[in-house]
Design a protein around this motif. Structure first.
Motif, mmCIF file in Angstrom:
data_model
loop_
_atom_site.group_PDB
_atom_site.id
_atom_site.type_symbol
_atom_site.label_atom_id
_atom_site.label_comp_id
_atom_site.label_asym_id
_atom_site.label_seq_id
_atom_site.Cartn_x
_atom_site.Cartn_y
_atom_site.Cartn_z
ATOM 1 N N THR A 268 39.986 22.270 72.907
ATOM 2 C CA THR A 268 39.133 22.227 71.718
ATOM 3 C C THR A 268 39.918 22.664 70.487
ATOM 4 O OG1 THR A 268 37.189 22.695 73.050
ATOM 5 C CG2 THR A 268 36.990 23.095 70.696
ATOM 6 N N PHE A 269 40.710 23.721 70.627
ATOM 7 C CA PHE A 269 41.514 24.211 69.507
ATOM 8 C C PHE A 269 42.514 23.156 69.055
ATOM 9 C CE2 PHE A 269 45.460 26.204 68.034
ATOM 10 C CZ PHE A 269 44.991 26.791 66.871
ATOM 11 N N MET A 270 43.207 22.538 69.991
ATOM 12 C CA MET A 270 44.202 21.531 69.631
ATOM 13 C C MET A 270 43.530 20.319 68.976
ATOM 14 S SD MET A 270 47.221 20.574 69.293
ATOM 15 C CE MET A 270 48.515 21.133 70.328
ATOM 16 N N ALA A 271 42.388 19.897 69.497
ATOM 17 C CA ALA A 271 41.666 18.780 68.886
ATOM 18 C C ALA A 271 41.273 19.133 67.452
ATOM 19 C CB ALA A 271 40.430 18.434 69.717
ATOM 20 N N GLU A 272 40.818 20.357 67.246
ATOM 21 C CA GLU A 272 40.437 20.818 65.910
ATOM 22 C C GLU A 272 41.636 20.798 64.956
ATOM 23 O OE1 GLU A 272 39.269 25.112 65.081
ATOM 24 O OE2 GLU A 272 37.335 24.107 65.199
ATOM 25 N N MET A 273 42.773 21.250 65.420
ATOM 26 C CA MET A 273 43.977 21.280 64.581
ATOM 27 C C MET A 273 44.480 19.866 64.284
ATOM 28 S SD MET A 273 44.529 24.346 63.667
ATOM 29 C CE MET A 273 42.752 24.269 63.492
ATOM 30 N N LEU A 274 44.455 18.983 65.280
ATOM 31 C CA LEU A 274 44.888 17.600 65.051
ATOM 32 C C LEU A 274 43.980 16.908 64.040
ATOM 33 C CD1 LEU A 274 45.725 16.590 68.734
ATOM 34 C CD2 LEU A 274 47.368 16.925 66.863
ATOM 35 N N GLU A 275 42.669 17.103 64.177
ATOM 36 C CA GLU A 275 41.724 16.488 63.244
ATOM 37 C C GLU A 275 41.880 17.079 61.845
ATOM 38 O OE1 GLU A 275 37.988 17.069 65.204
ATOM 39 O OE2 GLU A 275 38.465 15.601 66.765
ATOM 40 N N SER A 276 42.088 18.384 61.758
ATOM 41 C CA SER A 276 42.280 19.031 60.457
ATOM 42 C C SER A 276 43.559 18.535 59.788
ATOM 43 C CB SER A 276 42.320 20.550 60.609
ATOM 44 O OG SER A 276 41.085 21.025 61.099
ATOM 45 N N ALA A 277 44.624 18.390 60.559
ATOM 46 C CA ALA A 277 45.887 17.899 60.010
ATOM 47 C C ALA A 277 45.722 16.476 59.482
ATOM 48 C CB ALA A 277 46.982 17.942 61.078
ATOM 49 N N THR A 278 44.985 15.654 60.194
ATOM 50 C CA THR A 278 44.730 14.281 59.744
ATOM 51 C C THR A 278 43.965 14.286 58.429
ATOM 52 O OG1 THR A 278 44.749 13.446 62.008
ATOM 53 C CG2 THR A 278 43.622 12.100 60.360
ATOM 54 N N ILE A 279 42.967 15.155 58.324
ATOM 55 C CA ILE A 279 42.190 15.269 57.086
ATOM 56 C C ILE A 279 43.089 15.699 55.936
ATOM 57 C CG2 ILE A 279 40.430 16.678 55.922
ATOM 58 C CD1 ILE A 279 38.842 16.548 58.586
ATOM 59 N N LEU A 280 43.916 16.719 56.162
ATOM 60 C CA LEU A 280 44.776 17.228 55.086
ATOM 61 C C LEU A 280 45.821 16.202 54.652
ATOM 62 C CD1 LEU A 280 45.243 20.936 56.148
ATOM 63 C CD2 LEU A 280 43.828 20.027 54.294
ATOM 64 N N ARG A 281 46.292 15.383 55.578
ATOM 65 C CA ARG A 281 47.251 14.337 55.199
ATOM 66 C C ARG A 281 46.586 13.243 54.371
ATOM 67 N NH1 ARG A 281 49.354 15.165 60.384
ATOM 68 N NH2 ARG A 281 48.132 13.461 61.248
ATOM 69 N N ALA A 282 45.314 12.976 54.618
ATOM 70 C CA ALA A 282 44.645 11.841 53.979
ATOM 71 C C ALA A 282 43.829 12.205 52.741
ATOM 72 C CB ALA A 282 43.729 11.153 54.989
ATOM 73 N N ALA A 283 43.394 13.446 52.611
ATOM 74 C CA ALA A 283 42.469 13.841 51.537
ATOM 75 C C ALA A 283 43.099 13.712 50.155
ATOM 76 C CB ALA A 283 41.985 15.270 51.762
ATOM 77 N N THR A 284 42.319 13.155 49.239
ATOM 78 C CA THR A 284 42.717 13.051 47.837
ATOM 79 C C THR A 284 41.602 13.630 46.977
ATOM 80 O OG1 THR A 284 41.655 10.919 47.372
ATOM 81 C CG2 THR A 284 43.864 10.842 48.377
ATOM 82 N N ALA A 285 41.797 13.617 45.687
ATOM 83 C CA ALA A 285 40.758 14.087 44.764
ATOM 84 C C ALA A 285 39.543 13.170 44.781
ATOM 85 C CB ALA A 285 41.330 14.194 43.351
ATOM 86 N N SER A 286 39.679 11.996 45.350
ATOM 87 C CA SER A 286 38.565 11.043 45.418
ATOM 88 C C SER A 286 37.938 10.971 46.807
ATOM 89 C CB SER A 286 39.053 9.645 45.014
ATOM 90 O OG SER A 286 39.512 9.658 43.684
ATOM 91 N N SER A 287 38.281 11.902 47.679
ATOM 92 C CA SER A 287 37.760 11.896 49.050
ATOM 93 C C SER A 287 36.558 12.812 49.202
ATOM 94 C CB SER A 287 38.839 12.367 50.034
ATOM 95 O OG SER A 287 39.966 11.547 49.995
ATOM 96 N N LEU A 288 35.691 12.455 50.141
ATOM 97 C CA LEU A 288 34.603 13.329 50.568
ATOM 98 C C LEU A 288 35.010 13.888 51.923
ATOM 99 C CD1 LEU A 288 31.763 14.571 50.549
ATOM 100 C CD2 LEU A 288 30.915 12.408 51.497
ATOM 101 N N VAL A 289 35.102 15.217 52.016
ATOM 102 C CA VAL A 289 35.510 15.880 53.253
ATOM 103 C C VAL A 289 34.336 16.708 53.768
ATOM 104 C CG1 VAL A 289 37.130 17.498 54.307
ATOM 105 C CG2 VAL A 289 37.900 15.982 52.465
ATOM 106 N N ILE A 290 34.030 16.541 55.045
ATOM 107 C CA ILE A 290 32.951 17.297 55.689
ATOM 108 C C ILE A 290 33.555 18.046 56.865
ATOM 109 C CG2 ILE A 290 30.728 17.171 56.863
ATOM 110 C CD1 ILE A 290 30.377 14.405 55.401
#
Length: 108
Positions: free
Chosen positions: A28-50
């Protein structure tokens, strides 16, 4: 609220729930970190992050540290973010950052 309006976004990025892939050796921890890393790589000022309950599968201090670091990165990107957390200490971000607002949601 009965309705909400917001500008179009370039992406909706979400990390919700405690999922894992134990059969593939992903905790669960690794899945959380992988998903968080994907979000941080993709997020821009025009993104909606939940993000919902980041850091649940860790010790209190580790989870709080991760949640704080990820919040800080999203703030730096100026991404529109909905961040649900059990870390009450994160509410202090609103005292230091004008772009942060705290809301309490109760389900009955």
């Amino acid at each position: 609220a009965d309705a909400m309006e917001f500008s179009p976004v370039d992406a909706i990025l979400a990390r919700v729930g405690a999922g894992d892939m134990q059969s593939r050796g992903v905790s669960t921890f690794m899945a959380e970190m992988l998903e968080s890393a994907t979000i941080l790589r993709a997020a821009t000022a025009s993104s909606l992050v939940i993000i919902d309950e980041l850091g649940r599968g860790t010790s209190t201090y580790d989870g709080y540290g991760l949640a704080t670091a990820i919040c800080s990165q999203l703030l730096a990107r100026r991404s529109l973010t909905l961040f649900a957390t059990h870390f009450h200490e994160l509410t202090a971000l609103a005292d230091r950052e004008a772009a942060v607002g705290n809301r309490h949601v109760a389900a009955h």
